[in-house]
Enzyme design. Structure first.
Site, short mmCIF file in Angstrom:
data_model
loop_
_atom_site.label_atom_id
_atom_site.label_comp_id
_atom_site.label_asym_id
_atom_site.label_seq_id
_atom_site.Cartn_x
_atom_site.Cartn_y
_atom_site.Cartn_z
N GLY A 75 -10.40 -2.22 1.33
CA GLY A 75 -9.65 -1.67 2.46
C GLY A 75 -8.46 -2.55 2.78
O GLY A 75 -8.40 -3.72 2.39
N ASP A 76 -7.51 -1.95 3.50
CA ASP A 76 -6.38 -2.71 3.99
C ASP A 76 -5.89 -2.06 5.27
O ASP A 76 -5.99 -0.84 5.44
CB ASP A 76 -5.24 -2.76 2.98
CG ASP A 76 -4.24 -3.85 3.35
OD1 ASP A 76 -4.56 -5.03 3.10
OD2 ASP A 76 -3.19 -3.54 3.92
N THR A 77 -5.40 -2.87 6.18
CA THR A 77 -4.94 -2.39 7.48
C THR A 77 -3.47 -2.73 7.66
O THR A 77 -3.06 -3.88 7.44
CB THR A 77 -5.77 -3.01 8.62
OG1 THR A 77 -7.15 -2.72 8.39
CG2 THR A 77 -5.34 -2.47 9.97
N LYS A 137 -6.39 -3.38 -4.48
CA LYS A 137 -7.46 -4.35 -4.26
C LYS A 137 -8.74 -3.92 -4.97
O LYS A 137 -9.41 -4.73 -5.61
CB LYS A 137 -7.73 -4.53 -2.76
CG LYS A 137 -6.65 -5.32 -2.05
CD LYS A 137 -6.92 -5.43 -0.57
CE LYS A 137 -5.85 -6.24 0.14
NZ LYS A 137 -6.12 -6.40 1.58
#
Length: 191
Positions: free
Chosen positions: A71-73, A57
């Site tokens: 960010g990524d979760t 990203k």
């Protein structure tokens, strides 16, 4: 030499990430959501997925001369990854899986400096849910809070009473490990 006054771009459309950054006194100069394929690769672990997606990203929207933060979760039960619930039915299914159980929230974060240096981390938090009753699951799913959320819930919303305990970073579970984000930005020269 990196310019500490270079603009900061957030590679996310998440209002939660913007709110968390604001709590640290950070206001991105631009918000540029990345459009990438978020599908897990064959045999990819939840940790590897969170790491890869955060970095991809950031790389997708980064331009020379800017700081880029992404960010990524990923929510997981062991190696099983729960989806970002696309419907109320998926919210129900996620809640049924994590009811009365501990699960992991893996928050990938990536920062790219104006000169192209990259920093990536994954923060893992453990969340324990109480055993949910069918009416609790139905009420939460019907309210729609979990749609679009990793694992089908938002800890800062109506799911807060479901949480027996957490071990790790609350802000990471909300959407951005704030302590790590600030440290990573400062480590690459951002002020």
């Amino acid at each position: 030499m990196t310019d500490p006054r270079a603009p900061l771009v957030l590679a996310s459309a998440s209002p939660r990430r913007l709110d968390l950054l604001a709590q640290a006194g950070i206001r991105p100069d631009d918000v540029r959501p990345a459009d990438i394929d978020e599908s897990p690769q064959k045999d990819e672990t939840p940790r590897a997925l969170a790491h890869r997606l955060a970095l991809e990203k950031a790389q997708a929207v980064h331009r020379s001369g800017e700081y880029t933060l992404a960010g990524d979760t990923v929510v997981a039960l062991g190696r099983r990854m729960l989806p970002k619930a696309a419907s109320r039915d998926e919210v129900r299914a996620c809640l049924e899986l994590i009811s009365g159980r501990a699960h992991q929230v893996l928050s990938g974060i990536a920062v790219i400096a104006p000169d192209g240096r990259e920093s990536v981390r994954v923060v893992t938090s453990r969340v324990v849910f109480k055993r949910l009753t069918p009416p609790e699951i139905e009420r939460y799913a019907t309210a729609g809070d979990g749609v679009g959320k990793a694992g089908g819930y938002a800890i800062q919303g109506g799911a807060a009473p479901f949480v027996r305990r957490i071990n790790g970073s609350y802000t990471a579970i909300v959407g951005l490990p704030l302590y790590e984000a600030v440290c990573m930005l400062e480590g690459l020269g951002y002020r």
